[in-house]
Design a protein around this motif. Structure first.
Motif, PDB file in Angstrom:
ATOM      1  N   PHE A 262       0.825  -1.208   0.000  1.00 53.14           N
ATOM      2  CA  PHE A 262       0.000   0.000   0.000  1.00 53.14           C
ATOM      3  C   PHE A 262       0.857   1.255   0.000  1.00 53.14           C
ATOM      4  N   MET A 265       2.041   2.329  -3.240  1.00 49.02           N
ATOM      5  CA  MET A 265       1.027   2.788  -4.186  1.00 49.02           C
ATOM      6  C   MET A 265       0.691   4.263  -3.984  1.00 49.02           C
ATOM      7  N   VAL A 266       0.936   4.759  -2.760  1.00 42.87           N
ATOM      8  CA  VAL A 266       0.508   6.118  -2.415  1.00 42.87           C
ATOM      9  C   VAL A 266       1.104   7.193  -3.330  1.00 42.87           C
ATOM     10  N   VAL A 269      -0.518   7.178  -6.856  1.00 44.36           N
ATOM     11  CA  VAL A 269      -1.848   7.796  -6.938  1.00 44.36           C
ATOM     12  C   VAL A 269      -1.716   9.315  -6.876  1.00 44.36           C
ATOM     13  N   TRP A 273      -3.106  10.466 -10.520  1.00 47.03           N
ATOM     14  CA  TRP A 273      -4.530  10.847 -10.521  1.00 47.03           C
ATOM     15  C   TRP A 273      -4.823  12.252 -11.074  1.00 47.03           C
ATOM     16  N   PHE A 277      -7.462  12.328 -14.151  1.00 45.64           N
ATOM     17  CA  PHE A 277      -8.839  12.799 -14.067  1.00 45.64           C
ATOM     18  C   PHE A 277      -9.036  14.160 -14.727  1.00 45.64           C
ATOM     19  N   ILE A 280      -9.486  13.163 -18.258  1.00 43.27           N
ATOM     20  CA  ILE A 280     -10.824  12.645 -18.519  1.00 43.27           C
ATOM     21  C   ILE A 280     -11.814  13.803 -18.612  1.00 43.27           C
ATOM     22  N   HIS A 281     -11.628  14.785 -17.736  1.00 39.58           N
ATOM     23  CA  HIS A 281     -12.515  15.941 -17.759  1.00 39.58           C
ATOM     24  C   HIS A 281     -12.420  16.662 -19.101  1.00 39.58           C
ATOM     25  N   SER A 284     -14.142  14.592 -21.741  1.00 30.70           N
ATOM     26  CA  SER A 284     -15.596  14.438 -21.659  1.00 30.70           C
ATOM     27  C   SER A 284     -16.320  15.732 -21.959  1.00 30.70           C
TER      28      SER A 284
ATOM     29  N   ILE B 109     -16.345  16.100 -13.395  1.00 32.38           N
ATOM     30  CA  ILE B 109     -15.300  15.561 -14.267  1.00 32.38           C
ATOM     31  C   ILE B 109     -15.917  14.971 -15.519  1.00 32.38           C
ATOM     32  N   LEU B 163      -0.983   9.038   7.109  1.00 30.14           N
ATOM     33  CA  LEU B 163      -1.653   9.368   5.853  1.00 30.14           C
ATOM     34  C   LEU B 163      -3.149   9.568   6.091  1.00 30.14           C
ATOM     35  N   LEU B 201     -12.960  22.227 -10.148  1.00 29.91           N
ATOM     36  CA  LEU B 201     -12.266  21.099 -10.771  1.00 29.91           C
ATOM     37  C   LEU B 201     -11.116  20.636  -9.894  1.00 29.91           C
ATOM     38  N   VAL B 205     -10.800  16.959  -8.135  1.00 28.10           N
ATOM     39  CA  VAL B 205      -9.682  16.032  -8.375  1.00 28.10           C
ATOM     40  C   VAL B 205      -8.964  15.727  -7.068  1.00 28.10           C
ATOM     41  N   ILE B 208     -10.852  13.153  -5.304  1.00 27.64           N
ATOM     42  CA  ILE B 208     -10.645  11.785  -5.780  1.00 27.64           C
ATOM     43  C   ILE B 208      -9.358  11.210  -5.202  1.00 27.64           C
ATOM     44  N   ILE B 209      -8.281  11.993  -5.246  1.00 27.45           N
ATOM     45  CA  ILE B 209      -6.989  11.506  -4.747  1.00 27.45           C
ATOM     46  C   ILE B 209      -7.120  11.147  -3.272  1.00 27.45           C
ATOM     47  N   THR B 212      -9.446   8.066  -2.675  1.00 24.85           N
ATOM     48  CA  THR B 212      -8.815   6.802  -3.081  1.00 24.85           C
ATOM     49  C   THR B 212      -7.842   6.357  -2.008  1.00 24.85           C
ATOM     50  N   LEU B 213      -6.965   7.285  -1.641  1.00 27.25           N
ATOM     51  CA  LEU B 213      -5.878   6.902  -0.748  1.00 27.25           C
ATOM     52  C   LEU B 213      -6.367   6.584   0.637  1.00 27.25           C
ATOM     53  N   GLY B 216      -8.630   3.527   1.031  1.00 28.58           N
ATOM     54  CA  GLY B 216      -7.724   2.380   0.995  1.00 28.58           C
ATOM     55  C   GLY B 216      -6.903   2.272   2.262  1.00 28.58           C
ATOM     56  N   ALA B 217      -6.467   3.434   2.773  1.00 28.33           N
ATOM     57  CA  ALA B 217      -5.584   3.427   3.944  1.00 28.33           C
ATOM     58  C   ALA B 217      -6.292   2.851   5.163  1.00 28.33           C
TER      59      ALA B 217
END
Lengths: 302, 451
Positions: A262, A265-266, A269, A273, A277, A280-281, A284, B109, B163, B201, B205, B208-209, B212-213, B216-217
């Motif tokens: 983990f 991975m931090v 991301v 990310w 994203f 993607i924005h 789209s 998004i 974190l 925006l 974003v 999301i970051i 996600t983290l 998961g953490a």
């Protein structure tokens, strides 16, 4: 030539940053413990359950009076664990076995790569070069994550305290003895020489030597030599280790190795990310470009 | 409220009251009622009596926890350091609050503006869930006043909890900013709203970051305890993914749940736009939740296969695990799929409730019920711990309702934005086109029977 110099500096700087953290070519290194680390070898075949180590610890660490005296043998009826009031406890196992009972002292094992240390978000724990795992209760927030993480269920918490509840555990008598080269109080007092204090590397040799010269008395395993990356307290036993309260399922990897997937991975991301994203924005957005917020989409939901 | 609206009360949904005067903040806070009327409607609501009973018992005990310490209020066990406050309050509230970033992402998004009627509810649900997770945390920490330490005093950056702490703190700020647009509308501060819209925006974003983290953490926190968490709930490689992926349907279904409750019990506060869009939005959310659940069940199976844990399924814990997966995830997947295809809203909503239950059960299982599964005795939380957990949850409901009653979350604030627009010939607005009407004079008395 200014720009070229700038780019060069960027490249060099970036490479330095990228290389700075890596000490081996393949992965983050594992820590085998400090070379001069001290430790204690516990020979459970010698322990008679006199509980004098508990008494010595209580006095040395100025812990509160126990509920019953240290001569009280009735405490052996139930296995106990270290708490905020007792940093070490002796448990009795294999009560009905011939040659039993077997006694085992429980306290912090002072891991080489302590799970408590790696799980603490205020970095309260320190692994000293002498091998002790000590902690700074001045910064302890009381989240008790170290108690979750400890594979030996050692740290205790003084829930009773209202204004200053902190983690309490054995610190190998670091402040009062280990720092000046003296063995911890429990080792000093043991009448059976069940506890041997010394350099961890030497203790491993001694342990294996005892096993070699007395193969009928000992199992051929030194508990703590490899478990969870190695611990400063090592155990010899004549009974199966799982019969005397050890967790036989612990891996030889330190606890933190479970978390590395983990943690690695931090940064990915964090860095991928935003672009992903935002991209993607951009993609789209309709060609007309007029699709602002607060306007009704003209497409019907299929 | 329903009765008062029947008797011709105009709901506060614009800066002006019926006579065209600008409303004061106090008037807005009192929902356009006089203080005596306000108290009357509060007393008439039976739910308030239940809340009052909970607070009468719970608030003293909650305060007692800070006066007499953790040992008095909780089990204070060394073997189960994390009890209900974290096991339920933090670990279960946070996945149910993942709605904010998901709907933010969909609207901002991916440009799915058709989901806007429910976007603000999802954002608020996220904000409050996180905020109250922190409240639970403050109740649980031994020294809550030291909570800022990982930010200012002493850093342990190698710890997953570090974190989590940073992300929850920053994400709370992000969510406050996201929800603040509704507050700025309500208070009458268009400049602030425009400022936030400008950085939407970026906020989304970062949402999301951060989500996600740290979703998961929260899972990764348990990777510190291999052997303590039961193998069926533990996976060294995938724990963070399990928690992250299950938080996605958890958050979406929580929005379905909350919107259902709001629709049923707060119909007067929703406007036509919300009512008309609700079923459509619910179907969309359910579709998303189904994808999430299907993915989650798959990666759970992969996790079991990856470490070859099949044999554990043939044990008491295994049956408990299968109950969680079947009732909490497979059943809702079937229900919601069926509901989406047949457009049966009741079935979808039942599936959403079951998903919320499943996610909560999964977290409570991981943190409390199956934790330390090798130890001989299980931990039953003492009554004070249960009461405090309930009380904090009741406060959460009260705050949630307080905000929904007032801020334009379930309805659109009707006023002319002070924007420079290109003047056009005024045409009748197209059907479905939301045009701000100048001054609110509508009385809701002739609305549908849903009020």
């Amino acid at each position: 030539m200014k720009r070229r110099n700038f780019l060069k500096a960027c490249l060099i700087g970036g490479t330095t940053i990228a290389m700075g953290k890596t000490n081996k070519g393949w992965a983050s290194g594992s820590f085998e413990g400090y070379p001069e680390s001290m430790g204690v070898l516990v020979d459970t075949t010698r322990c008679i359950g006199c509980r004098s180590c508990e008494a010595a610890c209580n006095k040395e660490q100025k812990l509160p009076e126990p509920d019953t005296s240290f001569d009280d043998k009735s405490v052996f009826e139930e296995p106990r664990r270290p708490t905020a009031k007792a940093y070490t406890v002796v448990n009795q196992y294999e009560k009905e076995k011939p040659g039993g009972p077997v006694y085992r002292k429980v306290q912090c094992n002072h891991c080489n790569e302590p799970a408590c240390l790696t799980s603490c978000f205020v970095n309260a724990y320190t692994k000293t070069k002498e091998g002790a795992v000590i902690y700074n209760s001045k910064v302890c927030v009381g989240c008790r994550n170290c108690m979750i993480a400890c594979p030996f269920n050692v740290p205790g918490y003084d829930y009773e305290s209202v204004t200053n509840p902190v983690i309490k555990k054995c610190i190998l008598c670091y402040d009062t003895r280990l720092k000046v080269g003296k063995p911890p109080a429990c080792v000093d007092i043991c009448p059976q020489e069940a506890l041997t204090f010394g350099h961890r590397a030497d203790l491993i040799k001694i342990a294996h030597e005892r096993i070699r010269s007395n193969p009928d008395r000992y199992l051929d395993h030194v508990y703590g030599e490899k478990e969870v990356g190695g611990t400063s307290w090592l155990y010899l036993s004549g009974t199966e280790f799982d019969k005397i309260g050890f967790d036989p399922s612990l891996s030889n990897d330190p606890i933190i190795s479970n978390v590395k997937d983990f943690l690695g991975m931090v940064p990915m991301v964090l860095s991928i990310w935003p672009a992903l994203f935002s991209g993607i924005h951009l993609l789209s957005k309709h060609e007309s470009g007029g699709e602002g917020h607060d306007t009704e989409s003209k497409e019907e939901e299929p | 409220m329903k009765n008062m609206i029947k008797h011709g009360l105009a709901v506060v949904d614009s800066p002006y009251d019926e006579s065209g005067k600008k409303r004061t903040v106090v008037q807005k806070l009192l929902l356009g009622l006089s203080p005596s009327q306000y108290l009357l409607q509060a007393f008439r609501n039976p739910f308030n009596w239940i809340l009052a009973a909970i607070f009468a018992i719970g608030i003293p005990i909650l305060l007692g926890r800070f006066v007499f310490g953790l040992a008095w209020a909780t089990s204070g066990s060394n073997d189960y350091p994390w009890g209900l406050f974290l096991g339920f309050g933090l670990f279960a509230m946070v996945p149910l609050s993942s709605s904010g970033f998901q709907l933010g992402t969909a609207c901002e998004i991916f440009g799915r503006h058709d989901l806007e009627p429910i976007e603000r509810l999802a954002l608020l649900n996220g904000l409050l869930g996180y905020f109250f997770a922190v409240v639970y945390l403050l109740a649980d920490l031994g020294q809550p006043w030291r909570l800022p330490y990982p930010m200012v005093v002493s850093f342990g950056p190698a710890a997953v909890l570090f974190l989590v702490a940073w992300h929850v703190a920053t994400y709370l700020s992000v969510q406050v900013a996201e929800v603040s647009t509704a507050f700025f509308e309500w208070i009458g501060f268009p400049a602030g709203k425009r400022g936030v819209r400008r950085i939407t925006l970026g906020l989304t974003v970062s949402g999301i970051i951060l989500s996600t983290l740290h979703q998961g953490a929260l899972g990764a926190l348990f990777t510190y305890a291999p052997g303590k968490v039961h193998p069926l709930w533990y996976s060294s490689s995938f724990q963070w993914l399990h928690f992250f992926v299950s938080s996605l349907p958890g958050g979406l279904c929580m929005v379905i749940t909350v919107s259902t409750i709001a629709y049923k019990f707060m119909g007067w506060r929703t406007d036509r736009r919300f009512k008309e869009a609700l079923d459509r939005c619910t179907v969309t959310l359910a579709k998303g939740a189904c994808m999430g659940i299907a993915t989650y069940i798959t990666i759970k199976l992969i996790g079991i296969a990856h470490d070859n844990k099949w044999s554990y399924l043939d044990s008491g814990w295994g049956q408990w695990f299968m109950l969680e997966i079947i009732v909490g995830f497979m059943l809702p997947l079937v229900l919601m799929t069926y509901g989406v295809h047949t457009r049966k809203m009741g079935v979808i909503r039942l599936g959403a409730f079951a998903t919320v239950f499943g996610v909560v059960l999964n977290r409570v299982n991981t943190a409390i019920i199956t934790f330390n599964w090798k130890l001989p005795e299980r931990e039953i939380p003492p009554w004070r711990e249960v009461v405090i957990s309930l009380t904090i949850f009741a406060i959460y409901i009260v705050v949630y309702r307080f905000i929904l009653y007032r801020l334009p979350i379930l309805y659109k604030w009707r006023q002319q934005e002070e924007e420079v627009t290109v003047t056009e010939a005024v045409t009748a607005p197209a059907a479905g086109h939301r045009e701000a009407s100048p001054v609110a004079v509508a009385s809701y008395s002739k609305m549908t029977k849903l009020d």
